[in-house]
Design a protein around this motif. Structure first.
Motif, PDB file in Angstrom:
ATOM      1  N   ARG A   8       5.931   3.442   0.805  1.00  0.00           N
ATOM      2  CA  ARG A   8       4.937   2.705   1.595  1.00  0.00           C
ATOM      3  C   ARG A   8       4.301   3.616   2.635  1.00  0.00           C
ATOM      4  O   ARG A   8       4.955   4.480   3.198  1.00  0.00           O
ATOM      5  N   ILE A   9       3.015   3.389   2.894  1.00  0.00           N
ATOM      6  CA  ILE A   9       2.302   4.206   3.874  1.00  0.00           C
ATOM      7  C   ILE A   9       2.617   3.744   5.286  1.00  0.00           C
ATOM      8  O   ILE A   9       3.128   2.645   5.511  1.00  0.00           O
ATOM      9  N   GLU A  10       2.278   4.580   6.243  1.00  0.00           N
ATOM     10  CA  GLU A  10       2.345   4.219   7.651  1.00  0.00           C
ATOM     11  C   GLU A  10       0.963   3.742   8.097  1.00  0.00           C
ATOM     12  O   GLU A  10      -0.053   4.021   7.446  1.00  0.00           O
ATOM     13  N   ARG A  11       0.909   3.004   9.191  1.00  0.00           N
ATOM     14  CA  ARG A  11      -0.381   2.556   9.718  1.00  0.00           C
ATOM     15  C   ARG A  11      -1.277   3.767   9.996  1.00  0.00           C
ATOM     16  O   ARG A  11      -0.815   4.772  10.527  1.00  0.00           O
ATOM     17  N   GLY A  12      -2.537   3.645   9.626  1.00  0.00           N
ATOM     18  CA  GLY A  12      -3.484   4.724   9.839  1.00  0.00           C
ATOM     19  C   GLY A  12      -3.615   5.656   8.651  1.00  0.00           C
ATOM     20  O   GLY A  12      -4.545   6.460   8.588  1.00  0.00           O
ATOM     21  N   GLU A  13      -2.697   5.544   7.678  1.00  0.00           N
ATOM     22  CA  GLU A  13      -2.765   6.380   6.480  1.00  0.00           C
ATOM     23  C   GLU A  13      -3.555   5.654   5.388  1.00  0.00           C
ATOM     24  O   GLU A  13      -3.653   4.424   5.379  1.00  0.00           O
ATOM     25  N   THR A  14      -4.093   6.436   4.470  1.00  0.00           N
ATOM     26  CA  THR A  14      -4.774   5.876   3.308  1.00  0.00           C
ATOM     27  C   THR A  14      -3.816   5.869   2.130  1.00  0.00           C
ATOM     28  O   THR A  14      -3.118   6.856   1.885  1.00  0.00           O
ATOM     29  N   GLY A  15      -3.762   4.762   1.410  1.00  0.00           N
ATOM     30  CA  GLY A  15      -2.866   4.664   0.268  1.00  0.00           C
ATOM     31  C   GLY A  15      -3.435   3.781  -0.825  1.00  0.00           C
ATOM     32  O   GLY A  15      -4.511   3.192  -0.696  1.00  0.00           O
ATOM     33  N   PHE A  69       0.528  -4.458 -10.274  1.00  0.00           N
ATOM     34  CA  PHE A  69      -0.819  -4.158 -10.757  1.00  0.00           C
ATOM     35  C   PHE A  69      -1.419  -3.048  -9.901  1.00  0.00           C
ATOM     36  O   PHE A  69      -1.431  -3.128  -8.677  1.00  0.00           O
ATOM     37  N   ASN A  70      -1.918  -2.015 -10.543  1.00  0.00           N
ATOM     38  CA  ASN A  70      -2.551  -0.885  -9.865  1.00  0.00           C
ATOM     39  C   ASN A  70      -4.037  -1.188  -9.710  1.00  0.00           C
ATOM     40  O   ASN A  70      -4.788  -1.169 -10.680  1.00  0.00           O
ATOM     41  N   THR A  71      -4.463  -1.474  -8.488  1.00  0.00           N
ATOM     42  CA  THR A  71      -5.870  -1.832  -8.272  1.00  0.00           C
ATOM     43  C   THR A  71      -6.808  -0.653  -8.494  1.00  0.00           C
ATOM     44  O   THR A  71      -8.000  -0.835  -8.754  1.00  0.00           O
ATOM     45  N   GLY A  72      -6.272   0.587  -8.349  1.00  0.00           N
ATOM     46  CA  GLY A  72      -7.131   1.759  -8.444  1.00  0.00           C
ATOM     47  C   GLY A  72      -7.971   1.963  -7.191  1.00  0.00           C
ATOM     48  O   GLY A  72      -8.884   2.788  -7.188  1.00  0.00           O
ATOM     49  N   ASP A  73      -7.638   1.257  -6.115  1.00  0.00           N
ATOM     50  CA  ASP A  73      -8.409   1.348  -4.879  1.00  0.00           C
ATOM     51  C   ASP A  73      -7.558   1.898  -3.739  1.00  0.00           C
ATOM     52  O   ASP A  73      -6.405   1.499  -3.552  1.00  0.00           O
ATOM     53  N   LEU A  74      -8.151   2.805  -2.986  1.00  0.00           N
ATOM     54  CA  LEU A  74      -7.492   3.369  -1.818  1.00  0.00           C
ATOM     55  C   LEU A  74      -7.950   2.611  -0.581  1.00  0.00           C
ATOM     56  O   LEU A  74      -9.156   2.431  -0.366  1.00  0.00           O
ATOM     57  N   ILE A 121       0.884  -1.175   0.000  1.00  0.00           N
ATOM     58  CA  ILE A 121       0.000   0.000   0.000  1.00  0.00           C
ATOM     59  C   ILE A 121       0.915   1.216   0.000  1.00  0.00           C
ATOM     60  O   ILE A 121       1.739   1.378   0.902  1.00  0.00           O
ATOM     61  N   VAL A 122       0.791   2.046  -1.039  1.00  0.00           N
ATOM     62  CA  VAL A 122       1.737   3.144  -1.232  1.00  0.00           C
ATOM     63  C   VAL A 122       1.017   4.490  -1.215  1.00  0.00           C
ATOM     64  O   VAL A 122      -0.201   4.581  -1.451  1.00  0.00           O
ATOM     65  N   LYS A 123       1.793   5.531  -0.962  1.00  0.00           N
ATOM     66  CA  LYS A 123       1.245   6.881  -0.922  1.00  0.00           C
ATOM     67  C   LYS A 123       0.761   7.292  -2.311  1.00  0.00           C
ATOM     68  O   LYS A 123       1.384   6.979  -3.315  1.00  0.00           O
ATOM     69  N   PHE A 124      -0.351   8.029  -2.316  1.00  0.00           N
ATOM     70  CA  PHE A 124      -1.004   8.365  -3.591  1.00  0.00           C
ATOM     71  C   PHE A 124      -1.440   9.822  -3.582  1.00  0.00           C
ATOM     72  O   PHE A 124      -1.955  10.325  -2.584  1.00  0.00           O
ATOM     73  N   ASP A 125      -1.225  10.495  -4.712  1.00  0.00           N
ATOM     74  CA  ASP A 125      -1.615  11.893  -4.877  1.00  0.00           C
ATOM     75  C   ASP A 125      -2.907  11.945  -5.686  1.00  0.00           C
ATOM     76  O   ASP A 125      -2.904  11.657  -6.885  1.00  0.00           O
ATOM     77  N   VAL A 126      -4.022  12.292  -5.021  1.00  0.00           N
ATOM     78  CA  VAL A 126      -5.307  12.313  -5.715  1.00  0.00           C
ATOM     79  C   VAL A 126      -5.397  13.440  -6.734  1.00  0.00           C
ATOM     80  O   VAL A 126      -6.213  13.401  -7.654  1.00  0.00           O
ATOM     81  N   GLU A 127      -4.550  14.467  -6.590  1.00  0.00           N
ATOM     82  CA  GLU A 127      -4.562  15.582  -7.537  1.00  0.00           C
ATOM     83  C   GLU A 127      -3.976  15.156  -8.879  1.00  0.00           C
ATOM     84  O   GLU A 127      -4.542  15.424  -9.946  1.00  0.00           O
ATOM     85  N   THR A 128      -2.844  14.479  -8.840  1.00  0.00           N
ATOM     86  CA  THR A 128      -2.191  14.031 -10.079  1.00  0.00           C
ATOM     87  C   THR A 128      -2.669  12.658 -10.510  1.00  0.00           C
ATOM     88  O   THR A 128      -2.354  12.210 -11.623  1.00  0.00           O
TER      89      THR A 128
END
Length: 620
Positions: free
Chosen positions: A416-423, A461-466, A396-403
């Motif tokens: 990679r995200i930290e626990r509690g973050e959305t990615g 594979f990019n699931t496209g899901d946060l 689960i990786v960090k994602f920029d919803v703007e770009t």
């Protein structure tokens, strides 16, 4: 031997992670071992032949061991495993003779839920032919796109879908497509009947030579998904994928004693692969219904002695919204398999209808990662299981919803995200667990791949899901990215809605998106438009247009008129503020409209209508 190897691998990991997830590590380990056990059981369950590497062998094994066991219950009819075998033999014989069908030829099936859907799938499998599962709601441009992307040259349609077929028939005939109605006669010129030919065909077994050359990587199904952009795409389901798809049902505890109720459409992987294929593997009985009926659901469960069923979040919410009855717990249901149920609905459902075990799972049709909520944690789609990652590597990786892109560090690698973050959930593309892509759409296949994610040369594979992982390791679905939202259990591609709306001569620009509505799962369709200079909105014309060309779940229920459509620095339409404003008249001075089915038009949306919707006094 395998069990001891697993223990040797995972015990050191238990020690390393003992402080982080101590209370759930045993459950994680047990689940991982259960997965290994299920896969070994599947592999040993049937003597697979080179020309039939999986699903078909599993079915024929059930025909051999329990020929008279009821496989399908439909309305007032019961069909045994032997019945389906003989009928599929007839269908294969008829198609081979009258359509000159050969191994590898794709056949598109355009039908609703009925036993014929299953015996046609079996028939095509016996001929070594992949089946394209067309959504019976698609029309016109979407229909042709889905059909053509599969490479099919034969279409089998239910007679009740005659109007939809005739709409595209000239184009199909021009392309040399053979079209059949599954009926005993056809009144449409250029369309043949098929059921009469099937009934006259031989019931003799189909020789294995008809499907020579089939391997585990050969496509057996094309199942359509909206993905993140554009028109529906044909996800390639290989023989191996179809064979192992029964794992979900097995992990949830489905057995030969179960009666499994399916109201979800068979053109989706949930209904056909997890449902029907799961029953096929375990020897369970499958109850089919054309469409979900809230008023008949529990009556059906009692009528057929249902012990398990398949759901999406909307189904459970609909059932909870019905009037309470004295016999709400008068049923035999012990488990349900599905996804998308909110925690509050989970509690309300089990409190009211009995302690039914709900097994939430996560898995995209074309994806290569699966989560299952084996701990019964309300609202979770599963756990961030370190052992599971050995089997199907994911991150689960960090994602920029703007770009609309993953965030990368100075070296160009994902973070990679930290626990509690959305990615963003991504899954590694490896030989053991590949992403097979989309038929006839190489560009969209490439768009779903992420390269050089953590090191040079790796592919994900990019699931496209946060998703979000909490401090205890439970994983929760948050939202979809890109140009798709989900409503009524269906994925809606915003680009398809936009293209359709732009066909109206008074609209210059359109920006479609999904907005949240209280007491509803998913997001309902809304579109922001810019009118052409000097033109006004024609609500009746727009209503007629979208109802003719879009299925019910994809129709924009709300409309916003803007002077200009805002775009980002990369000229992508900006949706975030529009989604945030939703259809609340207090959040914008732009004119808002809603789709009025009674008056068959889009009419102005005022504060009273907004309050009625928010308080659930107006149904959507």
């Amino acid at each position: 031997m395998v069990f001891f190897l697993v223990i040797l691998c995972v015990v050191p990991m238990l020690w390393v992670f003992r402080r982080k997830t101590l209370s759930y590590q045993l459950e994680d380990l047990k689940f991982f071992i259960k997965i290994i056990h299920c896969y070994l059981k599947i592999e040993k369950s049937v003597p697979r032949s080179p020309s039939s590497p999986g699903m078909l062998d599993a079915f024929l094994q059930q025909v051999s061991t329990r020929p008279n066991k009821t496989f399908i219950l439909y309305e007032d009819q019961a069909y045994s495993y032997r019945d389906l075998d003989l009928k599929s033999n007839q269908a294969a014989c008829a198609l081979s003779h009258h359509a000159n069908l050969k191994s590898g030829n794709c056949v598109a099936v355009f039908m609703g839920n009925e036993p014929a859907y299953i015996w046609l799938w079996l028939a095509l499998s016996k001929l070594g032919c992949p089946m394209a599962c067309l959504n019976y709601n698609i029309r016109a441009k979407s229909f042709l796109n889905c059909f053509q992307s599969s490479g099919a040259k034969i279409l089998i349609a239910a007679p009740e879908l005659k109007a939809a077929v005739e709409e595209v028939l000239p184009e199909l005939i021009k392309d040399g497509v053979m079209v059949f109605y599954l009926s005993r006669e056809s009144s449409t010129e250029g369309v043949q009947s098929l059921l009469d030919k099937i009934e006259a065909a031989s019931e003799d077994p189909i020789p294995e030579s008809y499907r020579v050359g089939i391997t585990e990587n050969t496509p057996t199904l094309y199942i359509y998904t909206s993905g993140t952009t554009g028109l529906p795409k044909a996800a390639i389901i290989t023989q191996k994928r179809a064979f192992t798809s029964c794992t979900v049902a097995m992990l949830c505890g489905l057995t030969s004693k179960d009666v499994y109720y399916i109201t979800l459409p068979l053109y989706h992987s949930a209904g056909l692969l997890i449902g029907v294929r799961g029953c096929m593997q375990t020897g369970a009985t499958c109850v089919l219904r054309k469409k979900f009926s809230c008023s008949q659901f529990w009556d059906d469960c009692r009528k057929y002695n249902v012990t398990s069923f398949q759901y999406i979040g909307e189904i459970l919410r609909y059932l909870c919204n019905t009037s309470k009855k004295d016999n709400d717990t008068d049923h035999c249901v012990r488990l349900a398999i599905g996804n998308g149920v909110r925690p509050e609905i989970w509690r309300e459902f089990t409190d009211r209808f009995g302690k039914i075990k709900l097994y939430e799972f996560y898995g995209a049709t074309e994806g290569n990662v699966l989560f299952l909520n084996y701990t019964q944690k309300e609202g979770a789609m599963g756990r961030y299981n370190y052992f599971l990652k050995l089997f199907q590597p994911f991150e689960i990786v960090k994602f920029d919803v703007e770009t609309d892109e993953p965030i990368r560090d100075a070296a160009g690698h994902c973070i990679r995200i930290e626990r509690g973050e959305t990615g963003l959930l991504i899954a590694k593309h490896i030989n053991r667990n590949p992403f097979s892509g989309y038929a006839g759409n190489r560009s969209q296949t490439e768009k779903k791949k992420l390269y050089n994610v953590f090191k040079k040369g790796d592919i994900y594979f990019n699931t496209g899901d946060l998703v979000m992982v909490d401090k205890e390791g439970f994983t929760f679905f948050q939202d979809r990215v890109g140009d798709t939202f989900r409503w009524k259990g269906e994925n809606v591609a915003t680009t398809e809605v936009e293209d359709l709306v732009l066909m109206l001569d008074f609209i210059e620009e359109a920006n479609a998106f999904g907005v949240a509505v209280p007491n509803h799962e998913g997001r309902i369709g809304m579109v922001s438009i810019k009118l052409k200079a000097g033109r006004v909105l024609d609500g009746e014309k727009m209503f007629a247009h979208v109802t003719e060309y879009l299925p019910n779940y994809a129709r924009p229920r709300f409309l916003r008129i803007q002077d200009a459509i805002q775009v980002t620095g990369t000229y992508k339409q900006y949706k975030m503020d529009l989604v945030k404003d939703g259809f609340n008249p207090s959040c914008t001075k732009d004119p808002l409209y809603f789709m009025d089915d009674t008056q068959r038009t889009y009419r102005p949306l005022d504060h009273q209508i907004y309050e009625d919707i928010m308080e659930n006094r107006m149904k959507l």
